[in-house]
Design a protein around this motif. Structure first.
Motif, PDB file in Angstrom:
ATOM      1  N   ARG A   1       0.812  -1.214   0.000  1.00  0.00           N
ATOM      2  CA  ARG A   1       0.000   0.000   0.000  1.00  0.00           C
ATOM      3  C   ARG A   1       0.849   1.270   0.000  1.00  0.00           C
ATOM      4  NH1 ARG A   1      -5.349  -0.757   1.650  1.00  0.00           N
ATOM      5  NH2 ARG A   1      -5.394   1.269   2.689  1.00  0.00           N
TER       6      ARG A   1
ATOM      7  N   LEU B   1      -7.574   8.119   8.070  1.00  0.00           N
ATOM      8  CA  LEU B   1      -8.952   7.640   8.025  1.00  0.00           C
ATOM      9  C   LEU B   1      -9.893   8.521   8.826  1.00  0.00           C
ATOM     10  CD1 LEU B   1      -8.321   3.799   8.387  1.00  0.00           C
ATOM     11  CD2 LEU B   1      -8.467   5.183   6.312  1.00  0.00           C
TER      12      LEU B   1
ATOM     13  N   ARG C   1     -14.602 -12.489  -5.249  1.00  0.00           N
ATOM     14  CA  ARG C   1     -14.213 -11.075  -5.227  1.00  0.00           C
ATOM     15  C   ARG C   1     -12.915 -10.843  -6.012  1.00  0.00           C
ATOM     16  NH1 ARG C   1     -14.497  -8.464   0.633  1.00  0.00           N
ATOM     17  NH2 ARG C   1     -14.207  -6.623  -0.702  1.00  0.00           N
TER      18      ARG C   1
ATOM     19  N   ASP D   1     -11.631  -7.385  -6.708  1.00  0.00           N
ATOM     20  CA  ASP D   1     -11.120  -6.584  -5.593  1.00  0.00           C
ATOM     21  C   ASP D   1      -9.712  -6.987  -5.171  1.00  0.00           C
ATOM     22  OD1 ASP D   1     -13.562  -5.237  -5.454  1.00  0.00           O
ATOM     23  OD2 ASP D   1     -14.415  -6.738  -4.098  1.00  0.00           O
TER      24      ASP D   1
ATOM     25  N   GLY E   1      -8.869  -4.637  -1.824  1.00  0.00           N
ATOM     26  CA  GLY E   1      -8.672  -3.195  -1.854  1.00  0.00           C
ATOM     27  C   GLY E   1      -8.931  -2.511  -0.531  1.00  0.00           C
ATOM     28  N   ASP E   2      -9.756  -3.120   0.338  1.00  0.00           N
ATOM     29  CA  ASP E   2     -10.035  -2.525   1.648  1.00  0.00           C
ATOM     30  C   ASP E   2      -9.066  -3.011   2.723  1.00  0.00           C
ATOM     31  OD1 ASP E   2     -10.838  -5.122   1.970  1.00  0.00           O
ATOM     32  OD2 ASP E   2     -12.935  -4.673   2.433  1.00  0.00           O
ATOM     33  N   ASP E   3      -7.983  -3.691   2.328  1.00  0.00           N
ATOM     34  CA  ASP E   3      -6.909  -4.173   3.198  1.00  0.00           C
ATOM     35  C   ASP E   3      -7.295  -5.409   3.997  1.00  0.00           C
ATOM     36  OD1 ASP E   3      -4.208  -3.968   3.895  1.00  0.00           O
ATOM     37  OD2 ASP E   3      -4.669  -3.022   5.808  1.00  0.00           O
ATOM     38  N   THR E   4      -8.453  -5.997   3.742  1.00  0.00           N
ATOM     39  CA  THR E   4      -8.768  -7.279   4.366  1.00  0.00           C
ATOM     40  C   THR E   4      -8.034  -8.392   3.625  1.00  0.00           C
ATOM     41  OG1 THR E   4     -10.750  -7.532   2.995  1.00  0.00           O
ATOM     42  CG2 THR E   4     -11.032  -6.537   5.173  1.00  0.00           C
TER      43      THR E   4
END
Length: 487
Positions: free
Chosen positions: A122, A312, A386, A389, A418-421
């Motif tokens: 990231r 955030l 997904r 993603d 993409g949401d870091d999960t």
């Protein structure tokens, strides 16, 4: 005469008073000076090791481009990864020129020219990266966030180009005064000649064409006690109150700060309200503050990599990913493990989450497992719900506790979204069997070096067991599993 008598009487009274004071202070038990709880507080001794910022800044992986559309991937702490990174850290990068990312056909460079990509996931602030690499640049450059460095030799084999990619996906910075030669690039690429071949899928995903060696480990651990964590996190642990909630968690508070102990003493969440001064946040300074905070409040359990999360709202959220050997550790739900998360505002920590377990350096048991490659891995990715993603694919260690104060670390292919999960995409082949070329998970038939190389951690060398031979049924299980590493 009367005045002399008064003087004598006063003198006697003063002497008697002094004698009584002496007796009260030194002769009668229990009447000495009593220390307050604050005076009696002794700071806790650190249990985990301390760390420096430059040791948590390193690439998530390295992609070696061998030319003729051939590639391989190196992972942290592996022998060749360490050799390359140490050499690059000794070089100088100056004379940065800004350009649009579209000025170069990167697909052509990727498949046609020999080179190396250092990928930082990231991204990492350039100011922090300058503590690891020798960089000299102007303010716009130093204030940016870079997510990769690409070094390659041009088509003539003599000119070396070095680019730093901004995380905005629009800007690159070329170092026109990089201290690198074509021989350096050839040496880096040469390290990949006998590694597993990887095939590029899309822009940034690489899939191995053959199996990748890994290990399943059973590792013992020690654990902090709630009392130890109170001594780390509260100025005066003696004034804290304890509250038990209906889920079995213990909550400790001194009226301002709060410490919640979850999962039978295995995980903690700490909060401390911060009064913001409104002077602006600097992520690099927050990273320094976060590393120092962890040093003083529990320490570090092995190798960790800084993960850039951005602002955030209400401060920067920073995450430090834990590694065991060459692979990141991710937890099996509902277990919490594998990363530390901190929220900071202007250098002050307002939230702190981490495991209370510390892994032993050497595993109790270890045996070889092979992560499938080729069509088997490609099919798993194609069928993943997904897939759109997915931003990264990598080997990881799935952690889950056992009943005998150990953790089992199972190798898996994981994806980051993409949401870091993070989610498990595919498990290792059972029983230590290495698939042959043409078998599920194996390399294509007739491919040179189809047996596949290894990407073994330098710290794990010689610690693997022997592979099992013979036919084995490969049943990998059903749906991908959601992980809690990015909680």
């Amino acid at each position: 005469m009367i005045d002399r008598a008064k003087t004598a009487i006063l003198t006697v009274l003063v002497v008697v008073s002094l004698i009584q004071s002496y007796l009260l202070a030194y002769s009668m038990p229990g009447l000495g000076v009593t220390a307050s709880p604050q005076q009696g507080y002794v700071p806790a001794e650190a249990m985990g090791k301390e760390e420096q910022v430059e040791n948590v800044i390193f690439p998530e992986d390295m992609v070696l481009h061998l030319g003729k559309a051939k590639h391989t991937v190196l992972y942290p702490a592996s022998n060749f990864y360490n050799l390359i990174f140490e050499k690059i850290k000794s070089r100088e990068f100056k004379g940065f020129q800004r350009a649009a990312v579209s000025t170069v056909d990167w697909n052509e460079v990727r498949d046609g020219d020999q080179g190396i990509e250092l990928r930082f996931g990231r991204g990492v602030p350039m100011e922090l990266l300058s503590k690891v690499l020798k960089l000299e640049g102007d303010a716009p450059f130093m204030n940016d966030v870079v997510d990769r460095i690409w070094i390659y030799a041009g088509s003539d084999g003599e000119e070396v180009r070095t680019y730093f990619f901004s995380a905005d996906n629009m800007t690159v910075y070329e170092s026109v005064k990089a201290d690198l030669t074509a021989q350096d690039v050839q040496m880096y690429v040469g390290y990949g000649e006998y590694q597993v071949n990887y095939k590029r899928i899309g822009q940034d995903l690489y899939l191995p064409e053959g199996p990748v060696e890994a290990s399943v480990s059973v590792v013992g651990y020690d654990s902090y006690t709630p009392e130890q964590m109170q001594s780390y996190l509260f100025i005066d642990p003696g004034v804290t109150r304890t509250i038990s909630d209906r889920n079995g968690s213990q909550i400790y508070t001194d009226g301002k700060r709060g410490l919640q102990i979850e999962q039978n003493g295995r995980w903690l969440s700490y909060t401390d309200p911060v009064a913001v001064q409104g002077q602006g946040d600097n992520e690099s300074q927050n990273v320094y503050s976060a590393v120092q905070f962890v040093n003083q409040h529990g320490g570090w359990d092995g190798m960790h990599r800084f993960v850039h999360a951005g602002d955030l709202g209400g401060g920067h959220v920073l995450r430090f990913q834990q590694y065991y050997g060459s692979f990141p550790v991710i937890p099996m739900e509902p277990f919490l493990f594998g990363s530390m998360k901190l929220r900071l505002q202007e250098g002050v920590v307002s939230e702190y989450e981490r495991s209370m377990l510390t892994l032993k350096r050497k595993p109790d048991k270890r045996s070889v497992r092979w992560l499938p490659g080729g069509d088997m891995l490609a099919s798993a990715l194609t069928g993943y719900a997904r897939k759109a993603d997915v931003v990264a694919l990598y080997p990881a260690l799935l952690a889950h506790p056992t009943d005998d104060k150990t953790l089992t670390l199972d190798p898996v292919w994981a994806v980051r979204l993409g949401d870091d999960t993070q989610e498990v995409l595919l498990e290792a082949i059972p029983g230590g069997y290495k698939p042959l070329p043409g078998e599920p998970g194996g390399a294509p038939l007739g491919q040179p070096g189809a047996g596949g190389g290894t990407n073994t951690s330098s710290s794990d060398s010689g610690a693997h067991g022997s592979s099992a031979h013979g036919s084995v049924g490969i049943a990998m299980g059903g749906l991908p599993q959601r992980l809690t590493a990015a909680r």
